[in-house]
Motif scaffolding. Structure first.
Motif, PDB file in Angstrom:
ATOM      1  N   ALA A   1       0.840  -1.208   0.000  1.00 49.59           N
ATOM      2  CA  ALA A   1       0.000   0.000   0.000  1.00 49.59           C
ATOM      3  C   ALA A   1       0.871   1.252   0.000  1.00 49.59           C
ATOM      4  N   TRP A   2       1.907   1.264   0.842  1.00 45.93           N
ATOM      5  CA  TRP A   2       2.827   2.405   0.857  1.00 45.93           C
ATOM      6  C   TRP A   2       3.520   2.563  -0.498  1.00 45.93           C
ATOM      7  N   TYR A   3       4.005   1.464  -1.041  1.00 41.60           N
ATOM      8  CA  TYR A   3       4.762   1.491  -2.292  1.00 41.60           C
ATOM      9  C   TYR A   3       3.921   2.049  -3.442  1.00 41.60           C
ATOM     10  N   ASN A   4       2.650   1.694  -3.482  1.00 37.88           N
ATOM     11  CA  ASN A   4       1.790   2.113  -4.582  1.00 37.88           C
ATOM     12  C   ASN A   4       1.089   3.447  -4.361  1.00 37.88           C
ATOM     13  N   HIS A   5       0.892   3.841  -3.107  1.00 40.51           N
ATOM     14  CA  HIS A   5       0.061   5.004  -2.836  1.00 40.51           C
ATOM     15  C   HIS A   5       0.775   6.175  -2.180  1.00 40.51           C
ATOM     16  N   VAL A   6       1.897   5.943  -1.535  1.00 35.68           N
ATOM     17  CA  VAL A   6       2.522   6.999  -0.740  1.00 35.68           C
ATOM     18  C   VAL A   6       3.912   7.391  -1.228  1.00 35.68           C
ATOM     19  N   ARG A   7       4.750   6.423  -1.556  1.00 32.25           N
ATOM     20  CA  ARG A   7       6.155   6.732  -1.849  1.00 32.25           C
ATOM     21  C   ARG A   7       6.260   7.705  -3.026  1.00 32.25           C
ATOM     22  N   LEU A   8       7.248   8.539  -2.971  1.00 34.93           N
ATOM     23  CA  LEU A   8       7.492   9.502  -4.044  1.00 34.93           C
ATOM     24  C   LEU A   8       8.488   8.887  -5.018  1.00 34.93           C
ATOM     25  N   HIS A   9       8.158   8.950  -6.280  1.00 30.18           N
ATOM     26  CA  HIS A   9       8.969   8.313  -7.316  1.00 30.18           C
ATOM     27  C   HIS A   9       9.635   9.395  -8.155  1.00 30.18           C
ATOM     28  N   SER A  10      10.958   9.354  -8.240  1.00 32.93           N
ATOM     29  CA  SER A  10      11.695  10.398  -8.956  1.00 32.93           C
ATOM     30  C   SER A  10      11.332  10.462 -10.434  1.00 32.93           C
ATOM     31  N   ALA A  11      11.077   9.323 -11.061  1.00 35.56           N
ATOM     32  CA  ALA A  11      10.722   9.328 -12.489  1.00 35.56           C
ATOM     33  C   ALA A  11       9.331   9.909 -12.734  1.00 35.56           C
ATOM     34  N   LEU A  12       8.556  10.054 -11.678  1.00 31.18           N
ATOM     35  CA  LEU A  12       7.206  10.630 -11.790  1.00 31.18           C
ATOM     36  C   LEU A  12       7.177  12.041 -11.211  1.00 31.18           C
ATOM     37  N   HIS A  13       8.327  12.697 -11.232  1.00 30.58           N
ATOM     38  CA  HIS A  13       8.469  14.060 -10.706  1.00 30.58           C
ATOM     39  C   HIS A  13       8.114  14.109  -9.228  1.00 30.58           C
ATOM     40  N   TYR A  14       8.567  13.111  -8.493  1.00 29.65           N
ATOM     41  CA  TYR A  14       8.388  12.995  -7.053  1.00 29.65           C
ATOM     42  C   TYR A  14       6.914  13.018  -6.651  1.00 29.65           C
ATOM     43  N   ARG A  15       6.144  12.250  -7.393  1.00 24.85           N
ATOM     44  CA  ARG A  15       4.727  12.041  -7.066  1.00 24.85           C
ATOM     45  C   ARG A  15       4.537  10.561  -6.795  1.00 24.85           C
ATOM     46  N   PRO A  16       3.523  10.214  -6.012  1.00 25.28           N
ATOM     47  CA  PRO A  16       3.250   8.793  -5.794  1.00 25.28           C
ATOM     48  C   PRO A  16       2.707   8.141  -7.063  1.00 25.28           C
ATOM     49  N   PRO A  17       2.981   6.872  -7.280  1.00 27.17           N
ATOM     50  CA  PRO A  17       2.502   6.191  -8.486  1.00 27.17           C
ATOM     51  C   PRO A  17       0.987   6.269  -8.672  1.00 27.17           C
ATOM     52  N   ILE A  18       0.217   6.169  -7.605  1.00 25.46           N
ATOM     53  CA  ILE A  18      -1.239   6.204  -7.741  1.00 25.46           C
ATOM     54  C   ILE A  18      -1.705   7.557  -8.276  1.00 25.46           C
ATOM     55  N   GLU A  19      -1.028   8.620  -7.875  1.00 22.43           N
ATOM     56  CA  GLU A  19      -1.385   9.958  -8.361  1.00 22.43           C
ATOM     57  C   GLU A  19      -1.057  10.086  -9.848  1.00 22.43           C
ATOM     58  N   ALA A  20       0.100   9.607 -10.246  1.00 18.91           N
ATOM     59  CA  ALA A  20       0.480   9.659 -11.663  1.00 18.91           C
ATOM     60  C   ALA A  20      -0.477   8.823 -12.506  1.00 18.91           C
ATOM     61  N   HIS A  21      -0.853   7.667 -12.013  1.00 22.16           N
ATOM     62  CA  HIS A  21      -1.788   6.811 -12.748  1.00 22.16           C
ATOM     63  C   HIS A  21      -3.154   7.475 -12.858  1.00 22.16           C
ATOM     64  N   SER A  22      -3.619   8.079 -11.788  1.00 15.43           N
ATOM     65  CA  SER A  22      -4.905   8.776 -11.799  1.00 15.43           C
ATOM     66  C   SER A  22      -4.890   9.921 -12.816  1.00 15.43           C
ATOM     67  N   ASP A  23      -3.798  10.676 -12.841  1.00 15.73           N
ATOM     68  CA  ASP A  23      -3.676  11.763 -13.820  1.00 15.73           C
ATOM     69  C   ASP A  23      -3.682  11.214 -15.245  1.00 15.73           C
ATOM     70  N   TRP A  24      -3.026  10.079 -15.457  1.00 12.50           N
ATOM     71  CA  TRP A  24      -2.989   9.473 -16.789  1.00 12.50           C
ATOM     72  C   TRP A  24      -4.395   9.047 -17.209  1.00 12.50           C
ATOM     73  N   ILE A  25      -5.149   8.443 -16.278  1.00 16.06           N
ATOM     74  CA  ILE A  25      -6.525   8.022 -16.583  1.00 16.06           C
ATOM     75  C   ILE A  25      -7.373   9.237 -16.956  1.00 16.06           C
ATOM     76  N   LYS A  26      -7.257  10.311 -16.186  1.00 17.31           N
ATOM     77  CA  LYS A  26      -8.006  11.550 -16.491  1.00 17.31           C
ATOM     78  C   LYS A  26      -7.646  12.065 -17.872  1.00 17.31           C
ATOM     79  N   GLN A  27      -6.367  12.033 -18.206  1.00 13.32           N
ATOM     80  CA  GLN A  27      -5.923  12.509 -19.521  1.00 13.32           C
ATOM     81  C   GLN A  27      -6.513  11.647 -20.630  1.00 13.32           C
TER      82      GLN A  27
END
Length: 68
Positions: free
Chosen positions: A34-60
């Motif tokens: 849960a932490w790995y997918n929802h909380v951790r900040l990922h440098s390749a995603l501009h220091y955003r959590p993966p779930i946030e990047a995925h949500s933005d991609w879905i919206k796009q």
């Protein structure tokens, strides 16, 4: 890719402590995932959590009319 993830999991969780049993490992693994997918900040995603990047991609995809 899977081997890299397994290495991170083992280094960050499994190898850091003694475990009392399988149930404890399963519970802590669930928390770690849960932490790995929802909380951790990922440098390749501009220091955003993966779930946030995925949500933005879905919206796009939805706003541009591209089928997911």
């Amino acid at each position: 890719m899977a081997e890299a993830l397994n290495s991170v999991y083992k280094a960050e969780l499994i190898d850091r402590r003694e475990w009392s049993g399988v149930i404890e490992v399963m519970a802590e693994t669930s928390k770690w995932v849960a932490w790995y997918n929802h909380v951790r900040l990922h440098s390749a995603l501009h220091y955003r959590p993966p779930i946030e990047a995925h949500s933005d991609w879905i919206k796009q995809q939805t706003t541009t009319g591209v089928a997911a």
